[in-house]
Design a protein around this motif. Sequence first.
Motif, PDB file in Angstrom:
ATOM      1  N   ASP A 189       4.637   1.552 -17.666  1.00  0.00           N
ATOM      2  CA  ASP A 189       3.638   1.953 -18.644  1.00  0.00           C
ATOM      3  C   ASP A 189       2.278   1.856 -17.963  1.00  0.00           C
ATOM      4  OD1 ASP A 189       2.999  -0.744 -18.610  1.00  0.00           O
ATOM      5  OD2 ASP A 189       3.730  -1.155 -20.620  1.00  0.00           O
ATOM      6  N   GLY A 190       1.241   2.133 -18.695  1.00  0.00           N
ATOM      7  CA  GLY A 190      -0.096   2.124 -18.105  1.00  0.00           C
ATOM      8  C   GLY A 190      -0.481   0.775 -17.526  1.00  0.00           C
ATOM      9  N   LEU A 234       0.828  -1.204   0.000  1.00  0.00           N
ATOM     10  CA  LEU A 234       0.000   0.000   0.000  1.00  0.00           C
ATOM     11  C   LEU A 234       0.865   1.258   0.000  1.00  0.00           C
ATOM     12  CD1 LEU A 234      -2.738   1.374   0.164  1.00  0.00           C
ATOM     13  CD2 LEU A 234      -2.675   1.052   2.637  1.00  0.00           C
ATOM     14  N   ALA A 235       1.915   1.272   0.802  1.00  0.00           N
ATOM     15  CA  ALA A 235       2.810   2.437   0.839  1.00  0.00           C
ATOM     16  C   ALA A 235       3.478   2.660  -0.516  1.00  0.00           C
ATOM     17  CB  ALA A 235       3.864   2.247   1.932  1.00  0.00           C
ATOM     18  N   GLY A 236       3.941   1.589  -1.142  1.00  0.00           N
ATOM     19  CA  GLY A 236       4.563   1.713  -2.460  1.00  0.00           C
ATOM     20  C   GLY A 236       3.596   2.255  -3.501  1.00  0.00           C
ATOM     21  N   ALA A 237       2.364   1.761  -3.470  1.00  0.00           N
ATOM     22  CA  ALA A 237       1.360   2.241  -4.420  1.00  0.00           C
ATOM     23  C   ALA A 237       1.052   3.719  -4.191  1.00  0.00           C
ATOM     24  CB  ALA A 237       0.090   1.409  -4.311  1.00  0.00           C
ATOM     25  N   LEU A 238       0.978   4.125  -2.930  1.00  0.00           N
ATOM     26  CA  LEU A 238       0.719   5.537  -2.635  1.00  0.00           C
ATOM     27  C   LEU A 238       1.867   6.431  -3.095  1.00  0.00           C
ATOM     28  CD1 LEU A 238      -0.959   5.303   0.898  1.00  0.00           C
ATOM     29  CD2 LEU A 238      -2.047   5.876  -1.291  1.00  0.00           C
ATOM     30  N   ILE A 239       3.095   5.968  -2.909  1.00  0.00           N
ATOM     31  CA  ILE A 239       4.254   6.743  -3.360  1.00  0.00           C
ATOM     32  C   ILE A 239       4.229   6.900  -4.881  1.00  0.00           C
ATOM     33  CG2 ILE A 239       6.778   6.661  -3.608  1.00  0.00           C
ATOM     34  CD1 ILE A 239       6.818   5.442  -0.742  1.00  0.00           C
ATOM     35  N   VAL A 240       3.940   5.805  -5.585  1.00  0.00           N
ATOM     36  CA  VAL A 240       3.867   5.882  -7.047  1.00  0.00           C
ATOM     37  C   VAL A 240       2.720   6.799  -7.463  1.00  0.00           C
ATOM     38  CG1 VAL A 240       3.393   4.561  -9.150  1.00  0.00           C
ATOM     39  CG2 VAL A 240       4.988   3.666  -7.451  1.00  0.00           C
ATOM     40  N   LEU A 241       1.570   6.672  -6.815  1.00  0.00           N
ATOM     41  CA  LEU A 241       0.425   7.516  -7.147  1.00  0.00           C
ATOM     42  C   LEU A 241       0.755   8.994  -6.941  1.00  0.00           C
ATOM     43  CD1 LEU A 241      -2.560   7.797  -7.919  1.00  0.00           C
ATOM     44  CD2 LEU A 241      -3.105   7.547  -5.506  1.00  0.00           C
ATOM     45  N   LEU A 242       1.375   9.322  -5.830  1.00  0.00           N
ATOM     46  CA  LEU A 242       1.749  10.715  -5.572  1.00  0.00           C
ATOM     47  C   LEU A 242       2.781  11.194  -6.596  1.00  0.00           C
ATOM     48  CD1 LEU A 242       1.961  10.708  -1.670  1.00  0.00           C
ATOM     49  CD2 LEU A 242       0.226  11.813  -3.098  1.00  0.00           C
ATOM     50  N   GLY A 243       3.747  10.337  -6.921  1.00  0.00           N
ATOM     51  CA  GLY A 243       4.759  10.707  -7.904  1.00  0.00           C
ATOM     52  C   GLY A 243       4.181  10.925  -9.278  1.00  0.00           C
ATOM     53  N   GLY A 288       1.073  11.566  -9.965  1.00  0.00           N
ATOM     54  CA  GLY A 288       0.178  12.717  -9.909  1.00  0.00           C
ATOM     55  C   GLY A 288       0.904  14.040  -9.950  1.00  0.00           C
ATOM     56  N   SER A 289       2.083  14.109  -9.350  1.00  0.00           N
ATOM     57  CA  SER A 289       2.791  15.382  -9.297  1.00  0.00           C
ATOM     58  C   SER A 289       3.796  15.565 -10.432  1.00  0.00           C
ATOM     59  CB  SER A 289       3.497  15.542  -7.941  1.00  0.00           C
ATOM     60  OG  SER A 289       4.498  14.557  -7.802  1.00  0.00           O
ATOM     61  N   MET A 290       4.415  14.467 -10.902  1.00  0.00           N
ATOM     62  CA  MET A 290       5.467  14.602 -11.917  1.00  0.00           C
ATOM     63  C   MET A 290       5.114  13.982 -13.261  1.00  0.00           C
ATOM     64  SD  MET A 290       8.910  13.802  -9.672  1.00  0.00           S
ATOM     65  CE  MET A 290       8.465  12.131  -9.330  1.00  0.00           C
ATOM     66  N   GLY A 291       4.214  13.035 -13.274  1.00  0.00           N
ATOM     67  CA  GLY A 291       3.891  12.320 -14.494  1.00  0.00           C
ATOM     68  C   GLY A 291       4.587  10.967 -14.527  1.00  0.00           C
ATOM     69  N   LEU A 292       4.173  10.137 -15.459  1.00  0.00           N
ATOM     70  CA  LEU A 292       4.669   8.767 -15.541  1.00  0.00           C
ATOM     71  C   LEU A 292       6.142   8.696 -15.946  1.00  0.00           C
ATOM     72  CD1 LEU A 292       3.694   5.891 -15.153  1.00  0.00           C
ATOM     73  CD2 LEU A 292       2.988   5.854 -17.538  1.00  0.00           C
ATOM     74  N   GLY A 293       6.568   9.537 -16.896  1.00  0.00           N
ATOM     75  CA  GLY A 293       7.956   9.512 -17.375  1.00  0.00           C
ATOM     76  C   GLY A 293       8.979   9.782 -16.287  1.00  0.00           C
ATOM     77  N   PRO A 294       8.863  10.875 -15.549  1.00  0.00           N
ATOM     78  CA  PRO A 294       9.832  11.151 -14.481  1.00  0.00           C
ATOM     79  C   PRO A 294       9.838  10.104 -13.371  1.00  0.00           C
ATOM     80  CG  PRO A 294       8.671  13.159 -15.069  1.00  0.00           C
ATOM     81  CD  PRO A 294       7.995  12.034 -15.800  1.00  0.00           C
ATOM     82  N   VAL A 295       8.675   9.512 -13.060  1.00  0.00           N
ATOM     83  CA  VAL A 295       8.635   8.472 -12.042  1.00  0.00           C
ATOM     84  C   VAL A 295       9.384   7.236 -12.534  1.00  0.00           C
ATOM     85  CG1 VAL A 295       7.117   6.884 -10.789  1.00  0.00           C
ATOM     86  CG2 VAL A 295       6.529   9.295 -10.943  1.00  0.00           C
ATOM     87  N   SER A 296       9.191   6.886 -13.793  1.00  0.00           N
ATOM     88  CA  SER A 296       9.919   5.751 -14.375  1.00  0.00           C
ATOM     89  C   SER A 296      11.417   6.003 -14.329  1.00  0.00           C
ATOM     90  CB  SER A 296       9.495   5.529 -15.829  1.00  0.00           C
ATOM     91  OG  SER A 296       8.165   5.099 -15.911  1.00  0.00           O
ATOM     92  N   GLU A 297      11.809   7.222 -14.676  1.00  0.00           N
ATOM     93  CA  GLU A 297      13.233   7.574 -14.672  1.00  0.00           C
ATOM     94  C   GLU A 297      13.804   7.540 -13.254  1.00  0.00           C
ATOM     95  OE1 GLU A 297      15.733  11.488 -15.788  1.00  0.00           O
ATOM     96  OE2 GLU A 297      14.250  10.856 -17.274  1.00  0.00           O
TER      97      GLU A 297
END
Length: 176
Positions: A143-144, A116-125, A127-136
Amino acid sequence: MNDQLDTSGQRQNDAPEPDAPQVLRLAWWLWIASAAVGVVRAIIQLTDRESLISSLRESAPEMNQDELDQAANAGVLMSLLMAAAVFAIYLLLANKMLRGRNWARVVMAVFCAFSLAGALIVLLGVGSMGLGPVSEAAGVEFDGLDLLISFVVAALDTAVLVLLLRPEANRWYRKT
């Protein structure tokens, strides 16, 4: 304590508890579903051999094609073995939990909380930065589909966590 004698006269400490509450039986199924989704995710990722070889080529440009193929095959085999091992561990924990072993319930709850914590961190990331920067930032390509699978697993794990901590589960564990 649930000690029974097996056919060889040895004590068997893991005999199933006949009166496990329904919430724990449901938690068992959801936990196994979460593990199965994780295995399916690993298999889906391994089917993209071109991407795997491309990643290997980028990280080790000195490798020739035969070496890349061997490394890809070894990576696929290791990934499948790891997925099978993780699934086996999830199954072992679920079975122990359903047999009244509180330590297994605690380990499952900790795993669920991390999920749950990992999912929330990814969701916040995302939401704030977009999928590309989180992947980087994570060093892996999301991907989706990866995102969707991550949240399905997190939703299943959240449901398991809630079920493991229900009052009827607590009462049952105190009894056993």
